[in-house]
Each structure stands twice: as C-alpha cells, then as structure tokens.
Design a protein around this motif. Structure first.
Motif, PDB file in Angstrom:
ATOM      1  N   TYR A   2      -0.680  10.849   1.833  1.00 23.62           N
ATOM      2  CA  TYR A   2       0.352   9.862   1.566  1.00 23.62           C
ATOM      3  C   TYR A   2       0.130   8.697   2.529  1.00 23.62           C
ATOM      4  N   ALA A   3      -0.021   7.496   1.987  1.00 24.86           N
ATOM      5  CA  ALA A   3      -0.245   6.314   2.824  1.00 24.86           C
ATOM      6  C   ALA A   3       0.692   5.198   2.387  1.00 24.86           C
ATOM      7  N   PHE A   4       1.077   4.361   3.362  1.00 24.53           N
ATOM      8  CA  PHE A   4       1.947   3.233   3.036  1.00 24.53           C
ATOM      9  C   PHE A   4       1.813   2.144   4.084  1.00 24.53           C
ATOM     10  N   ASP A  47       0.327   3.464   7.711  1.00 19.62           N
ATOM     11  CA  ASP A  47       0.432   4.888   8.008  1.00 19.62           C
ATOM     12  C   ASP A  47      -0.316   5.724   6.991  1.00 19.62           C
ATOM     13  N   VAL A  48      -0.919   6.810   7.485  1.00 27.57           N
ATOM     14  CA  VAL A  48      -1.524   7.821   6.619  1.00 27.57           C
ATOM     15  C   VAL A  48      -1.017   9.173   7.101  1.00 27.57           C
ATOM     16  N   ARG A  85       8.866   0.117   1.885  1.00 32.79           N
ATOM     17  CA  ARG A  85       7.526   0.703   2.063  1.00 32.79           C
ATOM     18  C   ARG A  85       6.722   0.449   0.805  1.00 32.79           C
ATOM     19  N   THR A  86       5.475   0.066   0.993  1.00 30.65           N
ATOM     20  CA  THR A  86       4.553  -0.099  -0.125  1.00 30.65           C
ATOM     21  C   THR A  86       3.552   1.046  -0.070  1.00 30.65           C
ATOM     22  N   THR A  87       3.630   1.926  -1.061  1.00 30.16           N
ATOM     23  CA  THR A  87       2.729   3.072  -1.115  1.00 30.16           C
ATOM     24  C   THR A  87       1.316   2.608  -1.455  1.00 30.16           C
ATOM     25  N   LEU A  88       0.345   3.220  -0.804  1.00 29.29           N
ATOM     26  CA  LEU A  88      -1.064   2.898  -1.026  1.00 29.29           C
ATOM     27  C   LEU A  88      -1.759   4.074  -1.687  1.00 29.29           C
ATOM     28  N   SER A  89      -2.712   3.795  -2.548  1.00 25.04           N
ATOM     29  CA  SER A  89      -3.528   4.845  -3.166  1.00 25.04           C
ATOM     30  C   SER A  89      -4.745   5.082  -2.281  1.00 25.04           C
ATOM     31  N   VAL A  90      -4.810   6.254  -1.681  1.00 23.64           N
ATOM     32  CA  VAL A  90      -5.907   6.571  -0.773  1.00 23.64           C
ATOM     33  C   VAL A  90      -7.145   6.932  -1.594  1.00 23.64           C
ATOM     34  N   VAL A  91      -8.206   6.189  -1.349  1.00 22.12           N
ATOM     35  CA  VAL A  91      -9.484   6.461  -2.009  1.00 22.12           C
ATOM     36  C   VAL A  91     -10.339   7.343  -1.093  1.00 22.12           C
ATOM     37  N   ASP A  92     -10.299   7.056   0.207  1.00 19.84           N
ATOM     38  CA  ASP A  92     -11.134   7.798   1.154  1.00 19.84           C
ATOM     39  C   ASP A  92     -10.523   7.651   2.544  1.00 19.84           C
ATOM     40  N   TYR A  93     -10.709   8.659   3.363  1.00 16.49           N
ATOM     41  CA  TYR A  93     -10.341   8.578   4.768  1.00 16.49           C
ATOM     42  C   TYR A  93     -11.521   9.127   5.559  1.00 16.49           C
ATOM     43  N   TRP A  94     -12.040   8.339   6.481  1.00  9.44           N
ATOM     44  CA  TRP A  94     -13.194   8.748   7.269  1.00  9.44           C
ATOM     45  C   TRP A  94     -12.866   8.533   8.732  1.00  9.44           C
ATOM     46  N   ALA A  95     -12.883   9.602   9.497  1.00 10.61           N
ATOM     47  CA  ALA A  95     -12.571   9.489  10.920  1.00 10.61           C
ATOM     48  C   ALA A  95     -13.671  10.148  11.746  1.00 10.61           C
TER      49      ALA A  95
END
Length: 95
Positions: A2-4, A47-48, A85-95
């Motif tokens: 969930y990201a926003f 935020d993620v 809050r504006t929700t974002l569509s997560v395509v990828d998360y790389w840490a």
C-alpha cells in the motif's frame, strides 16, 4: 503493498516535533516513509506500507495520539480535516 502521497500544510520544524513524539521504534509494516519540502510550502509524504491495515493501525495507535495534541496547540478543539491521501499503484520496490 500500500503506497500513498499526502501533502500536509506544516513546516520541517513542526514535522520534527511529530517525529520526536513518535520515537525511534519502526512501525510494524512500514516499508519506507519520505517527507520532502514542497516549493510552495508544506511537506509531501511518500509512504509505502506492507498493507493498508498496517498503515491504519499505525495512524490510529501511534500517529494520531501524537499529532492531534500538536494540532490542538494551533487550532484548539476544531482540528482541521485529515489531509487527502493519493493512493499510488506500486509497480516495483527495490531496496
């Protein structure tokens, strides 16, 4: 995940007071939180979280008990509405 994003009408000094109140313990389910200054003033949060439920629990149990008294210093009993809050569509998360 969930990201926003969320734009808030506060400055870095007020934000520092929020962070101090939250303490150093990492929130359950938080992947990352970024606060950046906006050119026109205010801050933008990015935020993620592992899930929306993790965010909701954090907001209710830890964030609001810190933020609401700080906002009451400015606004008294009439707290402003929660920033959109504006929700974002997560395509990828790389840490």
């Amino acid at each position: 995940m969930y990201a926003f994003t969320q734009d808030v009408p506060i400055d870095a000094e007020f934000y520092a007071r929020i962070r101090a109140g939250l303490g150093e313990e990492r929130a359950k389910g938080m992947v990352c939180h970024l606060a950046v200054e906006l050119p026109a003033g205010g801050l933008r949060y990015i935020d993620v979280w592992e899930s929306e439920a993790d965010w909701d629990a954090f907001a209710e149990e830890r964030l609001h008990p810190v933020v609401h008294p700080l906002l009451a210093e400015l606004f008294g009993d009439e707290l402003p509405p929660e920033p959109e809050r504006t929700t974002l569509s997560v395509v990828d998360y790389w840490a």
